[in-house]
Write a protein that holds these residues in place. Structure first.
Motif, PDB file in Angstrom:
ATOM      1  N   LEU A 157       2.331  19.169  27.758  1.00  0.00           N
ATOM      2  CA  LEU A 157       2.310  20.625  27.681  1.00  0.00           C
ATOM      3  C   LEU A 157       1.292  21.153  28.681  1.00  0.00           C
ATOM      4  O   LEU A 157       0.085  21.097  28.444  1.00  0.00           O
ATOM      5  N   LEU A 158       1.780  21.665  29.807  1.00  0.00           N
ATOM      6  CA  LEU A 158       0.904  22.083  30.892  1.00  0.00           C
ATOM      7  C   LEU A 158       0.991  23.588  31.104  1.00  0.00           C
ATOM      8  O   LEU A 158       2.061  24.177  31.001  1.00  0.00           O
ATOM      9  N   LEU A 159      -0.155  24.205  31.400  1.00  0.00           N
ATOM     10  CA  LEU A 159      -0.225  25.611  31.775  1.00  0.00           C
ATOM     11  C   LEU A 159      -0.987  25.714  33.092  1.00  0.00           C
ATOM     12  O   LEU A 159      -2.104  25.195  33.209  1.00  0.00           O
ATOM     13  N   PHE A 160      -0.386  26.354  34.081  1.00  0.00           N
ATOM     14  CA  PHE A 160      -1.039  26.594  35.365  1.00  0.00           C
ATOM     15  C   PHE A 160      -1.188  28.096  35.563  1.00  0.00           C
ATOM     16  O   PHE A 160      -0.281  28.873  35.240  1.00  0.00           O
ATOM     17  N   SER A 161      -2.324  28.500  36.109  1.00  0.00           N
ATOM     18  CA  SER A 161      -2.524  29.913  36.409  1.00  0.00           C
ATOM     19  C   SER A 161      -3.432  30.054  37.616  1.00  0.00           C
ATOM     20  O   SER A 161      -4.250  29.171  37.900  1.00  0.00           O
ATOM     21  N   GLU A 162      -3.247  31.152  38.330  1.00  0.00           N
ATOM     22  CA  GLU A 162      -4.148  31.497  39.420  1.00  0.00           C
ATOM     23  C   GLU A 162      -5.321  32.274  38.834  1.00  0.00           C
ATOM     24  O   GLU A 162      -5.138  33.174  38.014  1.00  0.00           O
ATOM     25  N   THR A 163      -6.527  31.906  39.214  1.00  0.00           N
ATOM     26  CA  THR A 163      -7.715  32.566  38.695  1.00  0.00           C
ATOM     27  C   THR A 163      -7.666  34.062  38.984  1.00  0.00           C
ATOM     28  O   THR A 163      -7.401  34.475  40.110  1.00  0.00           O
ATOM     29  N   GLY A 164      -7.872  34.873  37.952  1.00  0.00           N
ATOM     30  CA  GLY A 164      -7.940  36.312  38.129  1.00  0.00           C
ATOM     31  C   GLY A 164      -6.628  37.051  38.070  1.00  0.00           C
ATOM     32  O   GLY A 164      -6.610  38.275  38.227  1.00  0.00           O
ATOM     33  N   GLU A 165      -5.500  36.337  37.843  1.00  0.00           N
ATOM     34  CA  GLU A 165      -4.230  37.065  37.786  1.00  0.00           C
ATOM     35  C   GLU A 165      -4.195  37.938  36.522  1.00  0.00           C
ATOM     36  O   GLU A 165      -4.958  37.742  35.585  1.00  0.00           O
TER      37      GLU A 165
ATOM     38  N   SER B  78       0.577  33.105  17.849  1.00  0.00           N
ATOM     39  CA  SER B  78       0.331  31.692  17.606  1.00  0.00           C
ATOM     40  C   SER B  78      -1.007  31.529  16.920  1.00  0.00           C
ATOM     41  O   SER B  78      -1.831  32.440  16.905  1.00  0.00           O
ATOM     42  N   LEU B  79      -1.247  30.362  16.369  1.00  0.00           N
ATOM     43  CA  LEU B  79      -2.498  30.119  15.662  1.00  0.00           C
ATOM     44  C   LEU B  79      -3.391  29.115  16.375  1.00  0.00           C
ATOM     45  O   LEU B  79      -4.417  28.729  15.833  1.00  0.00           O
ATOM     46  N   TRP B  80      -3.027  28.688  17.576  1.00  0.00           N
ATOM     47  CA  TRP B  80      -3.789  27.648  18.251  1.00  0.00           C
ATOM     48  C   TRP B  80      -4.510  28.206  19.454  1.00  0.00           C
ATOM     49  O   TRP B  80      -4.075  29.155  20.072  1.00  0.00           O
ATOM     50  N   ASN B  81      -5.616  27.610  19.794  1.00  0.00           N
ATOM     51  CA  ASN B  81      -6.359  28.000  20.979  1.00  0.00           C
ATOM     52  C   ASN B  81      -5.997  27.093  22.144  1.00  0.00           C
ATOM     53  O   ASN B  81      -5.640  25.925  21.944  1.00  0.00           O
ATOM     54  N   PRO B  82      -6.129  27.576  23.381  1.00  0.00           N
ATOM     55  CA  PRO B  82      -5.840  26.715  24.523  1.00  0.00           C
ATOM     56  C   PRO B  82      -6.903  25.649  24.668  1.00  0.00           C
ATOM     57  O   PRO B  82      -8.068  25.883  24.397  1.00  0.00           O
ATOM     58  N   ARG B  83      -6.498  24.498  25.083  1.00  0.00           N
ATOM     59  CA  ARG B  83      -7.452  23.418  25.306  1.00  0.00           C
ATOM     60  C   ARG B  83      -7.996  23.574  26.727  1.00  0.00           C
ATOM     61  O   ARG B  83      -7.365  23.207  27.700  1.00  0.00           O
ATOM     62  N   GLU B  84      -9.200  24.139  26.840  1.00  0.00           N
ATOM     63  CA  GLU B  84      -9.764  24.438  28.145  1.00  0.00           C
ATOM     64  C   GLU B  84     -10.824  23.417  28.566  1.00  0.00           C
ATOM     65  O   GLU B  84     -11.236  23.398  29.708  1.00  0.00           O
ATOM     66  N   THR B  85     -11.319  22.610  27.659  1.00  0.00           N
ATOM     67  CA  THR B  85     -12.444  21.732  27.985  1.00  0.00           C
ATOM     68  C   THR B  85     -12.100  20.258  27.799  1.00  0.00           C
ATOM     69  O   THR B  85     -12.980  19.422  27.664  1.00  0.00           O
TER      70      THR B  85
ATOM     71  N   GLN C 276      -2.775  23.118  24.672  1.00  0.00           N
ATOM     72  CA  GLN C 276      -2.145  22.733  25.919  1.00  0.00           C
ATOM     73  C   GLN C 276      -3.223  22.478  26.959  1.00  0.00           C
ATOM     74  O   GLN C 276      -4.378  22.844  26.779  1.00  0.00           O
ATOM     75  N   LEU C 277      -2.833  21.835  28.031  1.00  0.00           N
ATOM     76  CA  LEU C 277      -3.756  21.575  29.127  1.00  0.00           C
ATOM     77  C   LEU C 277      -3.659  22.727  30.117  1.00  0.00           C
ATOM     78  O   LEU C 277      -2.672  22.872  30.824  1.00  0.00           O
ATOM     79  N   ALA C 278      -4.684  23.564  30.128  1.00  0.00           N
ATOM     80  CA  ALA C 278      -4.680  24.769  30.955  1.00  0.00           C
ATOM     81  C   ALA C 278      -5.450  24.503  32.241  1.00  0.00           C
ATOM     82  O   ALA C 278      -6.644  24.211  32.213  1.00  0.00           O
ATOM     83  N   THR C 279      -4.755  24.588  33.358  1.00  0.00           N
ATOM     84  CA  THR C 279      -5.338  24.272  34.659  1.00  0.00           C
ATOM     85  C   THR C 279      -5.358  25.517  35.532  1.00  0.00           C
ATOM     86  O   THR C 279      -4.323  26.133  35.766  1.00  0.00           O
ATOM     87  N   ARG C 280      -6.527  25.881  36.005  1.00  0.00           N
ATOM     88  CA  ARG C 280      -6.679  27.055  36.873  1.00  0.00           C
ATOM     89  C   ARG C 280      -6.765  26.598  38.323  1.00  0.00           C
ATOM     90  O   ARG C 280      -7.593  25.764  38.670  1.00  0.00           O
ATOM     91  N   VAL C 281      -5.910  27.162  39.150  1.00  0.00           N
ATOM     92  CA  VAL C 281      -5.930  26.836  40.575  1.00  0.00           C
ATOM     93  C   VAL C 281      -6.485  28.021  41.347  1.00  0.00           C
ATOM     94  O   VAL C 281      -6.342  29.168  40.928  1.00  0.00           O
ATOM     95  N   ASP C 282      -7.130  27.773  42.458  1.00  0.00           N
ATOM     96  CA  ASP C 282      -7.736  28.828  43.268  1.00  0.00           C
ATOM     97  C   ASP C 282      -7.220  28.713  44.691  1.00  0.00           C
ATOM     98  O   ASP C 282      -7.704  27.897  45.463  1.00  0.00           O
ATOM     99  N   CYS C 283      -6.237  29.525  45.035  1.00  0.00           N
ATOM    100  CA  CYS C 283      -5.710  29.527  46.403  1.00  0.00           C
ATOM    101  C   CYS C 283      -5.655  30.915  47.005  1.00  0.00           C
ATOM    102  O   CYS C 283      -5.562  31.052  48.212  1.00  0.00           O
ATOM    103  N   ILE C 284      -5.661  31.939  46.168  1.00  0.00           N
ATOM    104  CA  ILE C 284      -5.423  33.293  46.640  1.00  0.00           C
ATOM    105  C   ILE C 284      -6.737  34.069  46.625  1.00  0.00           C
ATOM    106  O   ILE C 284      -7.387  34.176  45.583  1.00  0.00           O
ATOM    107  N   VAL C 285      -7.134  34.584  47.759  1.00  0.00           N
ATOM    108  CA  VAL C 285      -8.387  35.317  47.871  1.00  0.00           C
ATOM    109  C   VAL C 285      -8.111  36.711  48.427  1.00  0.00           C
ATOM    110  O   VAL C 285      -7.138  36.939  49.143  1.00  0.00           O
ATOM    111  N   GLY C 286      -8.987  37.657  48.066  1.00  0.00           N
ATOM    112  CA  GLY C 286      -8.882  39.000  48.613  1.00  0.00           C
ATOM    113  C   GLY C 286      -7.679  39.779  48.151  1.00  0.00           C
ATOM    114  O   GLY C 286      -7.242  40.712  48.823  1.00  0.00           O
ATOM    115  N   GLU C 287      -7.107  39.416  47.001  1.00  0.00           N
ATOM    116  CA  GLU C 287      -5.918  40.091  46.486  1.00  0.00           C
ATOM    117  C   GLU C 287      -6.250  40.766  45.155  1.00  0.00           C
ATOM    118  O   GLU C 287      -7.238  40.444  44.496  1.00  0.00           O
ATOM    119  N   ASN C 288      -5.389  41.689  44.734  1.00  0.00           N
ATOM    120  CA  ASN C 288      -5.586  42.296  43.421  1.00  0.00           C
ATOM    121  C   ASN C 288      -4.929  41.435  42.351  1.00  0.00           C
ATOM    122  O   ASN C 288      -4.192  40.489  42.646  1.00  0.00           O
TER     123      ASN C 288
END
Length: 286
Positions: free
Chosen positions: A206-214, A21-28, A228-240
């Motif tokens: 256009l939504l993108l969800f991801s767990e931080t560090g996956e 693709s030629l577009w960057n994610p909209r993170e800000t 796209q609207l990229a949203t990072r959620v933080d629920c998982i700790v102590g995992e690889n």
């Protein structure tokens, strides 16, 4: 060599995703779901999760039912079609489910949930850059859309998220929710070889969800992604990074954040599916 190892790993992951693709994610961006917030602040994450958690659940249900025991579709959503054979629509490893949102006895929305990597056919797509599944996803969308009188949304995780992105790059969709998506999509597959123009301003289509560090995070950072609207959620700790790349746990995290934000619909769903919620995310962070 020790300093180069993380970079080499990231480059390997990027190389196996076939980003095109030629577009960057909209993170800000500002947060359209919570106008006083900016993207990825706690208030915005909760508001965005309320918009997307149902589609996260359906992305999890794109897998075989036994892969998500105790997980039920959201209220008013029923399965209408599934293709879970080894080769659906002629594409090796490609699988999906179609759901209908029913209101007052009428179909108000069609939702295609594309399955992620779950077999040899998918790995041949991941490792060797085949476009068969992308083409199949576009064909599935056009068939399900039909005459266009009923809005169609798309969702999926990982490879399935990439297929959802592929569809939304090439055709207007009602809503697209991609989870932990791989940047594997090709504007060359769109009509005329041209992707749709990016949205004029921030919206929630256009939504993108991801767990931080996956594990696929580096590929989205190094690669190019649709606007796209990229949203990072933080629920998982102590995992690889691999165990963090789990659509069922990400969907549970989205429900958790939506409930935190005051969504009564999310609270009712969580309470009705408590066994599944606790199974996939027994101790969420935050």
């Amino acid at each position: 060599m020790s300093r180069l190892k993380p970079l080499l790993i990231a480059l390997f992951l990027l190389g196996t995703t076939g980003c095109a693709s030629l577009w960057n994610p909209r993170e800000t961006s500002s947060c359209p779901a919570a106008p006083r917030e900016t993207l990825n602040t706690p208030g915005c994450v909760k508001a965005m999760a309320a918009l997307g958690y149902e589609y996260g659940v359906l992305a999890a249900l794109a897998y075989e039912p036994q892969a998500s025991p105790d997980l039920a579709p959201p209220a008013g959503v029923v399965e209408a079609e599934s293709c879970t054979e080894i080769a659906c629509d002629g594409a090796k490893g490609y699988q999906y489910r179609v759901f209908h949102r029913v209101r007052d006895g009428q179909v108000a929305e069609k939702i295609i949930a594309f399955r992620g990597t779950d077999g040899r056919g998918d790995w041949s797509t991941n490792l060797f850059g085949r476009k068969d599944q992308n083409r199949a996803a576009l064909a599935t969308f056009l068939r399900v859309r039909g005459d266009g009188t009923i809005p169609v949304s798309v969702t999926g995780d990982s490879l399935g998220g990439a297929l959802a992105i592929q569809v939304s790059m090439c055709h207007p969709v009602h809503l697209r929710v991609a989870l932990d998506a791989s940047p594997r999509f090709y504007k060359s597959l769109c009509p005329g070889g041209r992707a749709l123009p990016p949205p004029a301003d921030a919206d929630t289509k256009l939504l993108l969800f991801s767990e931080t560090g996956e594990i696929l995070s580096p590929t989205r950072w190094l690669g190019r992604n649709p606007d796209q609207l990229a949203t990072r959620v933080d629920c998982i700790v102590g995992e690889n990074t691999i165990s963090q790349h789990d659509v069922r746990r990400l969907a549970a995290c989205m429900i958790h954040r939506a409930v935190e934000g005051g969504s009564e619909d999310a609270r009712r769903y969580r309470d009705a599916n408590r066994r599944a919620f606790d199974r996939y995310l027994p101790d969420p962070q935050g």
